[in-house]
Design a protein around this motif. Structure first.
Motif, PDB file in Angstrom:
ATOM      1  N   ALA A  49       0.838  -1.198   0.000  1.00  0.00           N
ATOM      2  CA  ALA A  49       0.000   0.000   0.000  1.00  0.00           C
ATOM      3  C   ALA A  49       0.871   1.245   0.000  1.00  0.00           C
ATOM      4  N   ALA A  50       0.310   2.366  -0.457  1.00  0.00           N
ATOM      5  CA  ALA A  50       1.071   3.612  -0.496  1.00  0.00           C
ATOM      6  C   ALA A  50       1.392   4.099   0.911  1.00  0.00           C
ATOM      7  N   GLY A  51       0.435   3.913   1.840  1.00  0.00           N
ATOM      8  CA  GLY A  51       0.626   4.343   3.221  1.00  0.00           C
ATOM      9  C   GLY A  51       0.542   3.177   4.178  1.00  0.00           C
ATOM     10  N   GLN A  52       0.824   3.432   5.431  1.00  0.00           N
ATOM     11  CA  GLN A  52       0.828   2.374   6.431  1.00  0.00           C
ATOM     12  C   GLN A  52      -0.567   2.127   7.001  1.00  0.00           C
ATOM     13  N   THR A  53      -0.809   0.868   7.311  1.00  0.00           N
ATOM     14  CA  THR A  53      -2.069   0.401   7.890  1.00  0.00           C
ATOM     15  C   THR A  53      -3.272   0.716   7.003  1.00  0.00           C
ATOM     16  N   PRO A  54      -3.286   0.193   5.764  1.00  0.00           N
ATOM     17  CA  PRO A  54      -4.474   0.370   4.929  1.00  0.00           C
ATOM     18  C   PRO A  54      -5.671  -0.287   5.584  1.00  0.00           C
ATOM     19  N   LEU A  98     -10.127   3.360  -6.713  1.00  0.00           N
ATOM     20  CA  LEU A  98     -10.079   2.793  -5.367  1.00  0.00           C
ATOM     21  C   LEU A  98      -9.537   3.833  -4.401  1.00  0.00           C
ATOM     22  N   ILE A  99     -10.286   4.131  -3.341  1.00  0.00           N
ATOM     23  CA  ILE A  99      -9.893   5.131  -2.349  1.00  0.00           C
ATOM     24  C   ILE A  99      -9.743   4.419  -1.012  1.00  0.00           C
ATOM     25  N   VAL A 100      -8.544   4.485  -0.412  1.00  0.00           N
ATOM     26  CA  VAL A 100      -8.202   3.688   0.765  1.00  0.00           C
ATOM     27  C   VAL A 100      -7.771   4.602   1.911  1.00  0.00           C
ATOM     28  N   SER A 101      -8.275   4.351   3.107  1.00  0.00           N
ATOM     29  CA  SER A 101      -7.802   5.062   4.301  1.00  0.00           C
ATOM     30  C   SER A 101      -6.562   4.370   4.844  1.00  0.00           C
ATOM     31  N   GLU A 102      -5.677   5.157   5.446  1.00  0.00           N
ATOM     32  CA  GLU A 102      -4.418   4.631   5.987  1.00  0.00           C
ATOM     33  C   GLU A 102      -4.235   5.190   7.397  1.00  0.00           C
ATOM     34  N   ALA A 103      -4.366   4.320   8.394  1.00  0.00           N
ATOM     35  CA  ALA A 103      -4.419   4.755   9.791  1.00  0.00           C
ATOM     36  C   ALA A 103      -3.054   4.981  10.410  1.00  0.00           C
ATOM     37  N   SER A 132      -5.249   7.410   0.192  1.00  0.00           N
ATOM     38  CA  SER A 132      -4.602   7.252  -1.115  1.00  0.00           C
ATOM     39  C   SER A 132      -5.612   6.753  -2.129  1.00  0.00           C
ATOM     40  N   SER A 133      -5.356   7.080  -3.413  1.00  0.00           N
ATOM     41  CA  SER A 133      -6.214   6.583  -4.482  1.00  0.00           C
ATOM     42  C   SER A 133      -5.395   5.738  -5.456  1.00  0.00           C
ATOM     43  N   TYR A 134      -6.078   4.749  -6.060  1.00  0.00           N
ATOM     44  CA  TYR A 134      -5.430   3.796  -6.965  1.00  0.00           C
ATOM     45  C   TYR A 134      -6.352   3.494  -8.145  1.00  0.00           C
ATOM     46  N   ARG A 135      -5.728   3.078  -9.241  1.00  0.00           N
ATOM     47  CA  ARG A 135      -6.467   2.479 -10.337  1.00  0.00           C
ATOM     48  C   ARG A 135      -6.110   1.004 -10.409  1.00  0.00           C
ATOM     49  N   ARG A 170      -7.751  -5.263 -14.978  1.00  0.00           N
ATOM     50  CA  ARG A 170      -8.570  -6.464 -14.826  1.00  0.00           C
ATOM     51  C   ARG A 170      -7.840  -7.593 -14.116  1.00  0.00           C
ATOM     52  N   ASP A 171      -6.519  -7.536 -14.077  1.00  0.00           N
ATOM     53  CA  ASP A 171      -5.744  -8.544 -13.353  1.00  0.00           C
ATOM     54  C   ASP A 171      -5.586  -8.198 -11.880  1.00  0.00           C
ATOM     55  N   GLY A 172      -6.062  -7.011 -11.484  1.00  0.00           N
ATOM     56  CA  GLY A 172      -5.947  -6.597 -10.107  1.00  0.00           C
ATOM     57  C   GLY A 172      -4.685  -5.820  -9.798  1.00  0.00           C
ATOM     58  N   ASP A 173      -3.875  -5.532 -10.808  1.00  0.00           N
ATOM     59  CA  ASP A 173      -2.661  -4.745 -10.574  1.00  0.00           C
ATOM     60  C   ASP A 173      -3.044  -3.316 -10.202  1.00  0.00           C
ATOM     61  N   LEU A 174      -2.362  -2.777  -9.190  1.00  0.00           N
ATOM     62  CA  LEU A 174      -2.645  -1.438  -8.699  1.00  0.00           C
ATOM     63  C   LEU A 174      -1.675  -0.408  -9.259  1.00  0.00           C
ATOM     64  N   THR A 175      -2.189   0.751  -9.600  1.00  0.00           N
ATOM     65  CA  THR A 175      -1.370   1.903  -9.962  1.00  0.00           C
ATOM     66  C   THR A 175      -1.748   3.051  -9.037  1.00  0.00           C
ATOM     67  N   VAL A 176      -0.783   3.572  -8.311  1.00  0.00           N
ATOM     68  CA  VAL A 176      -1.065   4.666  -7.386  1.00  0.00           C
ATOM     69  C   VAL A 176      -1.371   5.936  -8.178  1.00  0.00           C
ATOM     70  N   VAL A 177      -2.461   6.604  -7.838  1.00  0.00           N
ATOM     71  CA  VAL A 177      -2.834   7.867  -8.483  1.00  0.00           C
ATOM     72  C   VAL A 177      -2.434   9.043  -7.607  1.00  0.00           C
ATOM     73  N   ASP A 178      -2.888   9.051  -6.375  1.00  0.00           N
ATOM     74  CA  ASP A 178      -2.587  10.150  -5.447  1.00  0.00           C
ATOM     75  C   ASP A 178      -2.254   9.537  -4.085  1.00  0.00           C
ATOM     76  N   PRO A 179      -0.977   9.463  -3.727  1.00  0.00           N
ATOM     77  CA  PRO A 179      -0.603   8.744  -2.516  1.00  0.00           C
ATOM     78  C   PRO A 179      -0.596   9.612  -1.258  1.00  0.00           C
ATOM     79  N   VAL A 180      -0.888   8.974  -0.129  1.00  0.00           N
ATOM     80  CA  VAL A 180      -0.762   9.491   1.233  1.00  0.00           C
ATOM     81  C   VAL A 180      -1.138  10.976   1.363  1.00  0.00           C
ATOM     82  N   VAL A 181      -2.374  11.294   1.013  1.00  0.00           N
ATOM     83  CA  VAL A 181      -2.889  12.652   1.183  1.00  0.00           C
ATOM     84  C   VAL A 181      -3.303  12.807   2.651  1.00  0.00           C
TER      85      VAL A 181
END
Length: 390
Positions: free
Chosen positions: A230-235, A246-251, A262-265, A268-279
């Motif tokens: 994950a881009a940040g700790q404790t997704p 995909l928008i994920v909270s990081e505690a 953080s946001s991700y794209r 179809r294989d489930g591979d993640l691309t970080v869009v905007d990390p650790v805001v």
């Protein structure tokens, strides 16, 4: 609770580190008591506006706690409905314990104490229990639904996800060969969810700082786990906008004022691309995510700060905090907000304030602002968990 389940609970807490004290209600695993108002069977039909559902998570018998939602967003308690299973009595470090099907016909509730899943039909006069099935593992904490496909996240050791087929009558059939492991046997998993298209299943792992994904086949079976940092700790919690972002909270382990989103794209294989990390949220223990119905705004509840932080979700997936101090909505110190859900139509945001414990109510304005309204259910049991609204 059996010895294996007790060991699983200990493993879950260790895997999550200090997060369990930061991103849970913090209550001890004892039998909660339910306020008498929840046991008054008044036989009043649900209003046209909708309902809000939580689970009691009681050791002696889990129940769905039902609120009638009026047009002004206010809530009135209805009679609770037994799930046919048992709860854990304490915090689960999870999101998605109570989930509605997209068509609004079915309600799904996990029973972490008895290792099973309950399905209810939603009727004008209330809930009807249709089925209770084994979760395919130990200590179910989250459930995901897409069409007739249902997957449960089991947080007991070894962690896994397991699938079911939803029949037209609401009964569930275990999907043979569907059980898959996570990245490790004990990861502190928080949530399972489908992408909007249903082609990928996503799991957040608090203890490993990992997001695990699975490609979903046409037969409903999953690929091998695809575990990515994950881009940040404790997704923790997550949600999707209409474009599948995909928008994920990081505690960040509950560190003071250190939480991020953080946001991700996903492909179809489930591979993640970080869009905007650790805001930064500028708040503490951002754990649960709710995305507005129109997809324009995302909100995280901050357990350690007693607040809700809102973000504008840009077309390119960029996240912009709505309030510089991170406090788009303020509930107050000691409120310990956890689960959250938007009403059908998206005008009201409901938050389980586990420290009170009660349901807090916010009205959403056109610019993403939140106005706190009178809440409901001050007699909620201390281990109450989950949130779904319609």
């Amino acid at each position: 609770m059996s010895v294996p389940r007790m060991l699983a609970a200990i493993a879950l807490a260790l895997g999550a580190g200090t997060l369990m004290s930061a991103c849970s209600d913090g209550s001890a695993p004892t039998e909660p008591s339910i306020d008498p108002s929840f046991r008054q069977a008044n036989n009043v039909p649900h209003t046209a506006a909708g309902s809000v559902y939580l689970m009691s998570n009681a050791v002696g018998g889990n129940e769905v706690l039902v609120f009638r939602r009026d047009l002004d967003g206010s809530l009135s308690p209805d009679a609770p409905v037994a799930t046919g299973g048992t709860g854990s009595g304490g915090g689960l470090g999870n999101q998605g314990a109570v989930v509605l099907s997209k068509d609004g016909r079915w309600l799904f509730v996990v029973n972490p104490g008895s290792d099973d899943l309950s399905v209810f039909r939603i009727r004008p006069e209330g809930l009807q229990l249709i089925d209770v099935v084994g979760s395919g593992g130990d200590m179910p904490v989250s459930v995901a639904v897409h069409g007739s496909l249902v997957y449960v996240l089991n947080a007991g050791a070894p962690n896994n996800v397991s699938g079911f087929s939803l029949r037209n009558d609401g009964s569930l059939t275990p999907l043979a060969g569907s059980t898959r492991p996570l990245s490790a046997a004990s990861t502190g998993p928080a949530q399972v969810g489908f992408t909007p298209r249903g082609d990928v299943l996503v799991v957040t792992e608090k203890g490993t700082n990992t997001i695990t994904t699975y490609a979903v086949g046409s037969d409903g079976l999953l690929s091998a786990p695809n575990s990515q940092g994950a881009a940040g700790q404790t997704p923790f919690g997550f949600g999707f906008d209409h474009r599948g972002l995909l928008i994920v909270s990081e505690a960040f382990g509950g560190a003071p004022d250190a939480s991020t989103v953080s946001s991700y794209r996903l492909n179809r294989d489930g591979d993640l691309t970080v869009v905007d990390p650790v805001v930064p949220t500028t708040e503490t223990a951002a754990c649960w995510i709710a995305v507005s119905e129109n997809g324009r705004f995302a909100y995280t509840t901050n357990t350690g700060s007693g607040s809700v932080t809102g973000f504008d979700v840009g077309h390119a997936g960029k996240l912009e905090i709505l309030d510089a101090d991170g406090q788009t909505g303020i509930i107050g110190g000691g409120s310990s907000p956890i689960d959250a859900a938007f009403s059908q139509g998206g005008r009201y945001l409901y938050v389980l304030s586990s420290g009170i414990p009660a349901v807090s109510v916010f009205r959403l304005d056109a610019h993403g602002g939140l106005t706190l309204l009178p809440g409901a259910g001050a007699g909620l049991p201390p281990g109450a968990n989950g949130m779904a609204a319609r």
